[in-house]
Design an enzyme around this catalytic site. Structure first.
Site, mmCIF file in Angstrom:
data_model
loop_
_atom_site.group_PDB
_atom_site.id
_atom_site.type_symbol
_atom_site.label_atom_id
_atom_site.label_comp_id
_atom_site.label_asym_id
_atom_site.label_seq_id
_atom_site.Cartn_x
_atom_site.Cartn_y
_atom_site.Cartn_z
ATOM 1 N N ASP A 1 26.345 -3.842 4.592
ATOM 2 C CA ASP A 1 26.932 -3.598 5.907
ATOM 3 C C ASP A 1 26.931 -2.100 6.209
ATOM 4 O OD1 ASP A 1 28.953 -3.250 3.856
ATOM 5 O OD2 ASP A 1 30.462 -3.161 5.445
ATOM 6 N N GLU B 1 32.035 -3.476 2.853
ATOM 7 C CA GLU B 1 32.531 -2.233 2.279
ATOM 8 C C GLU B 1 32.988 -1.262 3.349
ATOM 9 O OE1 GLU B 1 32.613 1.816 0.674
ATOM 10 O OE2 GLU B 1 31.307 1.046 2.264
#
Length: 462
Positions: free
Chosen positions: A107, A169
């Protein structure tokens, strides 16, 4: 002192892997470009279908690298909200060999204002040997580093490998601990390599041996029951924003060092940061003096830092001639290795309440907490990493700290206390992770791939 070449890994073998890495790199670069084109922003204000697409793309790449057991998995928060998709891919260890967990995240941060980018954030573009695009460094290059090491070693991989590519994250890994517990058997490993950090400079590798922890909070200053006319009552009464400013000013002394009793310092690092380079890397304006005393690396890595990262007060455009009754600031407090986050939060809260200006009411609301990290410098895994990095770059790695935090490192240590953790990365001081014009140096990425292949080879030798 350079570690000796271990038995079974002679200079010819190192050069063989170097050649394989160079041959594999054009395809790896193409794979990185394809990943950058997927706008997998995990912030839920953005379309999460792109995060799903990113996980699917990573899974396909890992299958293509010879990992047959590839799964896209999730976990849930305590309130039942499903987390973002993570990819877990495995190859069992040969008998007697260790298992290595390779971590990265797929991500990315929001791109911000497109006008701030020289080229579109999700269109990978090369300029002067750097590949620009959101996620090019943080952390899709980490995914490609793992992918590349697996391709370079191929069927000669002598360790068990589990690749764990997280999908949330950049929003604080809200289901990370739950994920570790839910899939503990899948993720069990002897060595964990976290590819989400940086190197000392282009051409000089770094091993991250310390991370500052984090606590944050909001502090509200209240002075009035309601707003009143600034001309009629101003003077004897100070408005809340002024009182808040005076309170925030007590957090640092006249030199700019943190002045909160109870926040600890760790020992100074053995290397320092050139001030001119720091100014260029940070974008400091001409004439702005640097805060604090002592080595720059100490101020960045091993000492506490407090920043105001948000303010709630009237906007200038809508301000009226009134005394504002309340104002709030959000504080980000980076804590040194060795500091307990709860004790740090207590110290900050106590300081804010005790330094309330002019008797104003001060309310502190606790926020996020993350533990700092200090790696053992002489572990077997660390020695293997030093050897691998020195062979790949041709120069010894520098032990570096990171001023930011990777709170999930503490979660990994809690769930897998016997695992050795190595924090590596592909970024450099000009990567601008999280900012506009994020980039990765392509030569550095190639060296990272080779270093990881050598590390796995060394770990296979025991």
């Amino acid at each position: 002192m350079t570690a000796p070449t271990p038995a079974g890994i002679d200079a010819d073998r190192v050069e063989t892997l170097r050649t394989r890495t160079a041959d594999a790199f054009p395809a790896l670069r193409s794979d990185l470009e394809a990943l950058v084109r997927i706008p997998g922003v995990s912030n839920t204000e953005f379309d999460q279908a792109h995060v799903d697409a990113s996980a699917t793309a990573v899974a396909e790449l890992l299958r293509g690298a010879g990992l047959d057991d590839v799964r896209i998995l999730t976990a849930s928060t305590p309130d039942g909200r499903a987390g973002a998709p993570a990819v877990v891919a495995r190859r069992p260890a040969p008998e007697g060999a260790p298992t290595v967990l390779l971590y990265a995240h797929h991500d990315v941060q929001p791109p911000g204002d497109d006008a701030d980018w020289v080229s579109p954030p999700f269109e990978p573009t090369e300029r002067d040997g750097r590949l620009y695009g959101r996620g090019s460094a943080d952390d899709k290059a980490g995914v490609v580093a793992h992918l590349g090491a697996l391709r370079v070693l191929g069927d000669e991989l002598g360790v068990g490998v589990t690749v764990f590519v997280e999908g949330e994250e950049e929003i604080g890994s809200p289901t990370f601990t739950a994920f570790l517990h839910a899939h503990r058997d899948l993720l069990q490993a002897d060595v964990i390599v976290v590819a989400d950090s940086a190197n000392w400079a282009v051409g000089v590798p770094g091993l991250t041996t310390s991370l500052r922890g984090l606590v944050d909070c909001t502090v509200e200053v209240a002075a009035l029951h309601h707003a009143v006319h600034s001309g009629q009552f101003g003077g004897p009464l100070l408005d809340a924003p002024t009182l808040l400013a005076r309170l925030v000013a007590t957090l640092h002394d006249e030199h700019g060092d943190v002045a909160v009793a109870g926040l600890v310092r760790a020992p100074d690092p053995s290397v320092d940061y050139d001030e001119d380079a720091f100014r260029a890397d940070s974008g400091a304006l001409d004439g702005v003096e640097l805060a604090g005393t002592g080595p720059l690396t100490a101020r960045l890595w091993t000492r506490p830092a407090i920043s105001v990262i948000g303010l709630d007060a009237p906007r200038v455009a809508s301000a009226s001639n009134t005394l504002t009754p309340r104002a709030t600031a959000k504080l980000s407090v980076r804590i040194a290795p060795g500091q307990d986050p709860a004790a740090a939060m207590d110290a900050v809260r106590r300081h804010l309440v005790e330094h309330a200006p002019f008797g104003a009411q001060v309310t502190v609301t606790d926020g996020e907490q993350g533990k700092p990290f200090q790696a053992p410098l002489d572990s077997t895994a660390m020695q293997a990493a030093r050897w691998a990095f020195a062979r790949s770059w041709g120069t010894e790695p520098v032990d570096i700290g990171i001023g930011g935090s990777i709170p999930f490192i503490a979660d990994l240590l809690e769930v897998f206390p016997d695992a050795a953790i190595l924090v590596t990365g592909v970024q450099d001081p000009d990567s601008r992770a999280h900012g506009a014009n994020e980039s990765v140096d392509l030569g550095e990425l190639e060296r990272v791939v080779l270093a990881e292949a050598l590390l796995l080879e060394r770990l296979a030798q025991g």
